[in-house]
Write a protein that holds these residues in place. Structure first.
Motif, mmCIF file in Angstrom:
data_model
loop_
_atom_site.group_PDB
_atom_site.id
_atom_site.type_symbol
_atom_site.label_atom_id
_atom_site.label_comp_id
_atom_site.label_asym_id
_atom_site.label_seq_id
_atom_site.Cartn_x
_atom_site.Cartn_y
_atom_site.Cartn_z
ATOM 1 N N ASN A 109 0.816 -1.218 0.000
ATOM 2 C CA ASN A 109 0.000 0.000 0.000
ATOM 3 C C ASN A 109 0.853 1.272 0.000
ATOM 4 O O ASN A 109 0.323 2.375 0.062
ATOM 5 C CB ASN A 109 -0.964 0.003 1.196
ATOM 6 N N GLY A 110 2.162 1.112 -0.076
ATOM 7 C CA GLY A 110 3.039 2.285 -0.166
ATOM 8 C C GLY A 110 3.579 2.742 1.178
ATOM 9 O O GLY A 110 4.523 3.527 1.226
ATOM 10 N N ASP A 111 3.019 2.284 2.284
ATOM 11 C CA ASP A 111 3.538 2.673 3.595
ATOM 12 C C ASP A 111 4.832 1.903 3.901
ATOM 13 O O ASP A 111 5.059 0.817 3.382
ATOM 14 C CB ASP A 111 2.522 2.358 4.698
ATOM 15 N N PHE A 112 5.634 2.480 4.791
ATOM 16 C CA PHE A 112 6.865 1.805 5.203
ATOM 17 C C PHE A 112 6.680 1.155 6.561
ATOM 18 O O PHE A 112 6.046 1.723 7.451
ATOM 19 C CB PHE A 112 8.017 2.799 5.270
ATOM 20 N N GLU A 113 7.249 -0.036 6.696
ATOM 21 C CA GLU A 113 7.221 -0.705 7.993
ATOM 22 C C GLU A 113 8.619 -1.166 8.358
ATOM 23 O O GLU A 113 9.414 -1.485 7.475
ATOM 24 C CB GLU A 113 6.275 -1.906 7.934
ATOM 25 N N PRO A 114 8.901 -1.217 9.657
ATOM 26 C CA PRO A 114 10.220 -1.708 10.066
ATOM 27 C C PRO A 114 10.417 -3.166 9.649
ATOM 28 O O PRO A 114 9.455 -3.937 9.596
ATOM 29 C CB PRO A 114 10.178 -1.611 11.589
#
Ligand SMILES: Nc1nc2c(c(=O)[nH]1)N[C@H]1C(S)=C(S)[C@@H](COP(=O)(O)OP(=O)(O)OC[C@H]3O[C@@H](n4cnc5c(=O)[nH]c(N)nc54)[C@H](O)[C@@H]3O)O[C@H]1N2
Ligand SMILES: Nc1nc2c(c(=O)[nH]1)N[C@H]1C(S)=C(S)[C@@H](COP(=O)(O)OP(=O)(O)OC[C@H]3O[C@@H](n4cnc5c(=O)[nH]c(N)nc54)[C@H](O)[C@@H]3O)O[C@H]1N2
Ligand code: SF4
Ligand SMILES: [Mo]
Length: 714
Positions: A109-114
């Motif tokens: 979805n384009g978000d960044f996650e660790p």
């Protein structure tokens, strides 16, 4: 004369305070919101600033393992015991809340996650090896800011994977100019300002695009010396205050000025005939070419009075060989204009007519020390790549060590570049045409960014790997060329503040193992530095103690005409190599690509003395200075402003073929009519960073723990 005395008298105080402002040390951890008393053991570590490519030598004072103050290392010729404001400011990145603190992965979805380091390496390794297997090593490119540490690790990593596609940021900086010097005099040169009688600076401002030692020398020469300093610039830049003459010029037409000055030297037989006979190739072709380039002809193009052009040429000849056109750096002809390459050739040619190469006060071509071969068992050399670097065929004249990153962008746009890695580079905001970089990178299957903060390029990456800050790492040794040869160290001053950040050497060791080529990186930074220093007969302890050590290898001598590393061994005013590449073999006139139409302005940029490119825009203290002094306005000449009915500070809409936005205007007499000027960094509008300034749009009030790709767009 008395006016001149008064001016110099006035400058004495002005320049002295300017230098003072950048001298000594300021408290660091005390900046910003949390002022903190430091207790514990005091220590001093030698390092090199990472606030810009000048890499000034520093001493870092720490107390109880925390940074207290920074000081310029007096033994380092680049800092000369000083630092600029950016250097102090950028060091605050170490403790900044805008630091990247863990590896990040972009989700569907384009978000960044660790993501954990192990998983990041595994996933990147798998994707990269499958890309290489399917499309070959030519589908992978590595772009970096060229500094010694990454100059060691970056090309080694690409080569280990079989790829020749290694590039620097130079296509956004000085690639045209450096390539011009490469093909005309064999490489770069420096101006011997300390000993010159006359120096012309063409679009180069030591007081804006700062390097501390040069700035100090400039101020000293301007105030105390008898050197005539001429600033050729569409604007009265911050160095012009200290100069003897400001020559406003139409942007992108410096070539006309140089050709006409050459015309005068040749027509009036003021050139150094002996030097030309012995060391110049193609003089007669050039002489014929410049016959029609009279000062009157040039004046029509560049807006400088014909009489001023002729006088400048005569004065330079009179002062020769202690007279020099300074090499310049980026803004005027580093890469900005269609004729930048030709302008660089013309600078080198004019200096040749003055016969100033190798002479005191002239143009110096010096050498650099080289590190010897490292033991092959511990540091095996990867085999040479089996393909031609992407871009080499199309841009055969580009300096080999730089390459042109535009070729990567083109290959990304046409879908042939499948994986691109960035190290300490913010191409997507800082190079040119951000929208095109964004489009290009969106077509690349695997983008990896190694950075200390979430840059716009990181926002477009699939994986973001957080490096620890420069104060937290030891790096490969730095060699310094010039009149003296030296070697310097960037050492680790403190332990990592964020446990999940890692230095480049560790990242490449682990990443290469995940890509199946770990055998080329099986050593620590300390082992590398020791091996490199051993080839120079030095130990790491010696370097740690002094920060910088002089080597006995320089053979520089004033008065000795240098070796020109061109095919003929001479200064080439006519070049077969350049002709073969499809450009004019002889130095001649070329126009800039575009001129403004009715109602439009020429548009130029210039550094803000307190900002470095995009990377300082999240440093609160530096942004405060920019705001306090209104350094982020669009400059416009008072007559233009009056004609358009624009008042100081008023907001206008500015628009180019690439971009439209609003900005406050600075009305001034310090800029030629018809030209607009935007200080660098103003253009960096960053909703991603909570501290970024000049935001016309809403931004998050608190720093998010995950990043959304949407926030990267205005
Ligand atoms: N403060 C600060 N200093 C820096 C840096 C930084 O980011 N910030 N970066 C470092 C780096 S990487 C670089 S490359 C150097 C760059 O150093 P410079 O090239 O000196 O930098 P600029 O300030 O961009 O440009 C200098 C002047 O060129 C003028 N100019 C623009 N176009 C033209 C033209 O067509 N003709 C003429 N004659 N003049 C023109 C501008 O008005 C400006 O005053 O600075 C280095 N030092
Ligand atoms: N409009 C305009 N554009 C320009 C210029 C201009 O004057 N005007 N100047 C041009 C010039 S001269 C140049 S040289 C280029 C520079 O362009 P770049 O080399 O891309 O420089 P920055 O934009 O500062 O981006 C540097 C990135 O490195 C990151 N970084 C900082 N420290 C570290 C570190 O220790 N490790 C790692 N891994 N990353 C780090 C920063 O966070 C930042 O994201 O820009 C060019 N673009
Ligand atoms: S000129 Fe300033 S920012 Fe650049 S390396 Fe030196 S101190 Fe750091
Ligand atoms: Mo640059």
């Amino acid at each position: 004369m008395s006016r001149q005395m008064t001016r110099r008298g006035f400058l004495r105080t002005g320049a002295a305070s300017a230098v003072l402002a950048s001298a000594g040390a300021i408290g660091m951890t005390g900046c910003g919101a949390q002022r903190e008393e430091l207790t514990g053991e005091a220590k001093r570590t030698a390092t090199l600033c990472n606030g810009c490519s000048n890499e000034c030598g520093l001493w870092v004072n720490t107390v109880g393992g925390k940074v207290h103050t920074l000081e310029g290392n007096p033994d380092n010729p680049k800092s000369g015991g000083r630092m600029c404001g950016r250097g102090h400011g950028f060091a605050q990145m170490t403790y900044s809340a805008d630091r990247l603190t863990q590896p990040m992965k972009r989700m569907e979805n384009g978000d960044f996650e660790p993501i954990s380091w192990d998983d990041a390496y595994k996933e990147i390794g798998e994707k990269l090896t499958s890309i290489l297997a399917e499309y070959g090593p030519e589908a992978f490119a590595f772009i970096r800011d060229p500094r010694p540490n990454i100059n060691f690790y970056g090309p080694r990593f690409a080569a280990a994977l079989g790829s020749a596609n290694i590039y620097t940021h130079a296509a956004a900086c000085n690639l045209s100019l450096q390539s011009a010097y490469r093909h005309t005099i064999g490489g770069g040169f420096s101006a011997d300002l300390a000993n010159a009688k006359m120096v012309m600076f063409i679009g180069r401002s030591y007081a804006d695009g700062i390097t501390p030692a040069d700035m100090k020398l400039f101020a000293n020469v301007a105030v105390e010396g008898d050197c005539k300093i001429v600033i050729v610039d569409p604007r009265y830049n911050n160095s012009a205050h200290m100069a003897d003459q400001w020559v406003p010029i139409v942007p992108g037409t410096d070539l006309a000025l140089l050709l006409a000055m050459s015309h005068v030297l040749i027509e009036e037989e003021l050139y150094d005939a002996k030097f030309v006979k012995e060391h110049v190739l193609g003089f007669y072709a050039f002489k014929k070419e410049v016959e029609s380039f009279t000062p009157e002809w040039a004046s029509e193009i560049c807006g400088v009075d014909a009489e001023v052009i002729a006088t400048l040429a005569r004065e330079m000849a009179e002062a020769a060989p202690a007279a020099v056109v300074e090499p310049s750096w980026r803004a005027a002809f580093g890469c900005a204009h269609a004729n930048s390459f030709m302008t660089g050739r013309a600078v080198a040619a004019f200096n040749a007519l003055l016969g100033n190469y190798g002479q005191e006060g002239g143009a110096l071509i010096t050498s650099s020390p080289s590190i010897g071969a490292l033991p092959a068992d511990k540091f095996p050399t990867p085999p040479a790549a089996q393909h031609v670097r992407v871009g080499n065929e199309e841009f055969p004249l580009a300096v080999q060590g730089f390459g042109t990153n535009l070729a990567v962008l083109k290959a990304a746009l046409d879908g042939t570049m499948k994986a691109v890695f960035f190290y300490q580079s913010n191409a997507a905001k800082g190079y040119a045409n951000p929208a095109v970089w964004e489009e290009g990178l969106s077509k690349v299957d695997l983008v990896v960014s190694i950075d200390v903060q979430m840059s716009e390029t990181a926002m477009l990456a699939d994986y973001v790997l957080p490096e620890c800050s420069y104060l937290e790492r030891l790096e490969a040794v730095y060699t310094l060329g010039g009149k003296k040869h030296m070697v310097a160290i960037r050492d680790k001053a403190i332990d990592v503040v964020h446990p999940e950040t890692r230095p480049a050497d560790q990242i490449f060791r682990e990443l290469s193992a995940a890509c199946g080529v770990g055998e080329y990186f099986d050593f620590t930074a300390e082992e590398l530095v020791e091996a490199q220093l051993a080839t120079l007969g030095l130990t790491i302890d010696e370097l740690r103690e002094k920060g910088i050590v002089e080597l006995p290898t320089s053979d520089f001598e004033y008065g000795k005409v240098p070796q020109f590393n061109t095919p003929s061994g001479k200064v080439e005013l006519f070049s077969v190599t350049i002709g073969r590449a499809g450009l004019s073999p002889v130095i001649t006139w070329e126009d800039r690509k575009v001129h403004p139409e009715e109602g439009e302005f020429y548009f130029v940029g210039g550094k803000q003395s307190i900002q470095s490119h995009t990377m300082t825009t999240s440093i609160e203290s530096l942004m405060d200075i920019s705001k306090t002094y209104d350094l982020e306005r669009l400059w416009m000449n008072a007559s233009d402003a009056a004609r358009l009915g624009i008042a100081e500070g008023e907001t206008v809409e500015m628009s180019s073929s690439e971009y439209t936005d609003t900005i406050a205007v600075h009305v001034t007499e310090r800029l030629m009519p018809g030209v607009s000027m935007l200080p660098r960094t103003t253009a960096v509008r960053r909703p991603t960073f909570r501290r970024a300034t000049v935001l016309a749009y809403a931004r998050p009030t608190s720093f998010p723990s995950t990043w959304s790709r949407e926030w990267g767009r205005p």
